[in-house]
Scaffold this motif. Structure first.
Motif, PDB file in Angstrom:
ATOM      1  N   ILE A 184      32.662  28.107  30.550  1.00 22.79           N
ATOM      2  CA  ILE A 184      33.256  26.793  30.763  1.00 22.79           C
ATOM      3  C   ILE A 184      34.213  26.838  31.953  1.00 22.79           C
ATOM      4  O   ILE A 184      34.312  25.889  32.714  1.00 22.79           O
ATOM      5  N   HIS A 185      34.925  27.966  32.102  1.00 28.19           N
ATOM      6  CA  HIS A 185      35.915  28.097  33.173  1.00 28.19           C
ATOM      7  C   HIS A 185      36.103  29.566  33.516  1.00 28.19           C
ATOM      8  O   HIS A 185      36.091  30.425  32.639  1.00 28.19           O
ATOM      9  N   THR A 186      36.272  29.845  34.800  1.00 25.53           N
ATOM     10  CA  THR A 186      36.690  31.172  35.258  1.00 25.53           C
ATOM     11  C   THR A 186      37.845  30.970  36.230  1.00 25.53           C
ATOM     12  O   THR A 186      37.884  29.988  36.962  1.00 25.53           O
ATOM     13  N   GLY A 187      38.791  31.875  36.205  1.00 26.10           N
ATOM     14  CA  GLY A 187      39.947  31.766  37.091  1.00 26.10           C
ATOM     15  C   GLY A 187      40.899  32.902  36.833  1.00 26.10           C
ATOM     16  O   GLY A 187      40.516  33.962  36.338  1.00 26.10           O
ATOM     17  N   SER A 188      42.165  32.693  37.185  1.00 31.53           N
ATOM     18  CA  SER A 188      43.184  33.714  36.945  1.00 31.53           C
ATOM     19  C   SER A 188      44.443  33.054  36.403  1.00 31.53           C
ATOM     20  O   SER A 188      44.661  31.858  36.577  1.00 31.53           O
ATOM     21  N   THR A 189      45.253  33.865  35.732  1.00 32.21           N
ATOM     22  CA  THR A 189      46.472  33.358  35.115  1.00 32.21           C
ATOM     23  C   THR A 189      47.589  33.306  36.138  1.00 32.21           C
ATOM     24  O   THR A 189      47.594  34.115  37.070  1.00 32.21           O
ATOM     25  N   PRO A 190      48.505  32.393  35.982  1.00 33.58           N
ATOM     26  CA  PRO A 190      48.549  31.328  34.990  1.00 33.58           C
ATOM     27  C   PRO A 190      47.555  30.225  35.345  1.00 33.58           C
ATOM     28  O   PRO A 190      47.281  29.980  36.511  1.00 33.58           O
ATOM     29  N   ALA A 191      47.010  29.570  34.310  1.00 33.74           N
ATOM     30  CA  ALA A 191      46.017  28.516  34.525  1.00 33.74           C
ATOM     31  C   ALA A 191      46.227  27.393  33.521  1.00 33.74           C
ATOM     32  O   ALA A 191      46.691  27.615  32.407  1.00 33.74           O
TER      33      ALA A 191
END
Length: 170
Positions: free
Chosen positions: A51-58
């Motif tokens: 559903i989502h890929t990314g990095s913290t903070p998000a």
């Protein structure tokens, strides 16, 4: 006639909506943080779809429902080089506004609108804060080096805060 038409439209709009749909909506915005920050996150649904890929903070907006009377459920996987991977479950629970349909007489909202939109659910936890543990290989390297990590108390996740021992408070 104009007053009657306005009253009829207002009554119809209230009768064809649900309390949870009006108050909460079909999506919910969640925040994801980690210690250390800039960890990679991958959010997958029940079917294993990303559903989502990314990095913290998000900050991510997720659907509350997964179909008619079906709550949504997500797996959030945190990973960072040198740290053990960690997965947190985000699950849907009954939204209190959904029960308000009974009080306010919204039978259509109770049986059709809120279940169809997913607004009858709330995702939990709302804020996901996680502590990534150092991997064994990194831990062995660090045993030879003595390190000290200094953090502001506001940045420490709640689950880790319970284990913190204060040395001196200024």
């Amino acid at each position: 006639m104009k007053t009657f038409l306005t009253a009829t439209l207002m009554t119809a709009s209230l009768a064809l909506t649900g309390c949870a749909s009006i108050m909460s909506g079909s999506t919910q915005t969640l925040t994801f943080k980690s210690v250390p920050d800039t960890a990679n996150i991958v959010i997958t649904n029940k079917l294993g779809e990303k559903i989502h890929t990314g990095s913290t903070p998000a900050t991510v907006t997720l659907k509350r429902g997964n179909g008619y009377f079906k709550p949504a459920s997500y797996d959030v996987t945190f990973s960072k080089e040198g740290y053990q991977q960690k997965t947190v479950d985000v699950t849907a629970k009954m939204n209190g506004w959904y029960i308000a349909n009974i009080v306010f007489g919204g039978l259509v909202g109770f049986l059709i609108v809120d279940p169809a939109t997913g607004a009858m659910y709330s995702l939990s936890p709302n804020d996901v804060n996680t502590l990534l543990e150092i991997s064994n290989t990194e831990s062995n390297k660090m045993q030879n080096n003595q390190n000290l990590t200094v953090m502001l108390i506001d940045e420490v996740p709640k689950d880790m805060l319970a284990r913190v021992q204060f040395i001196k408070q200024i």
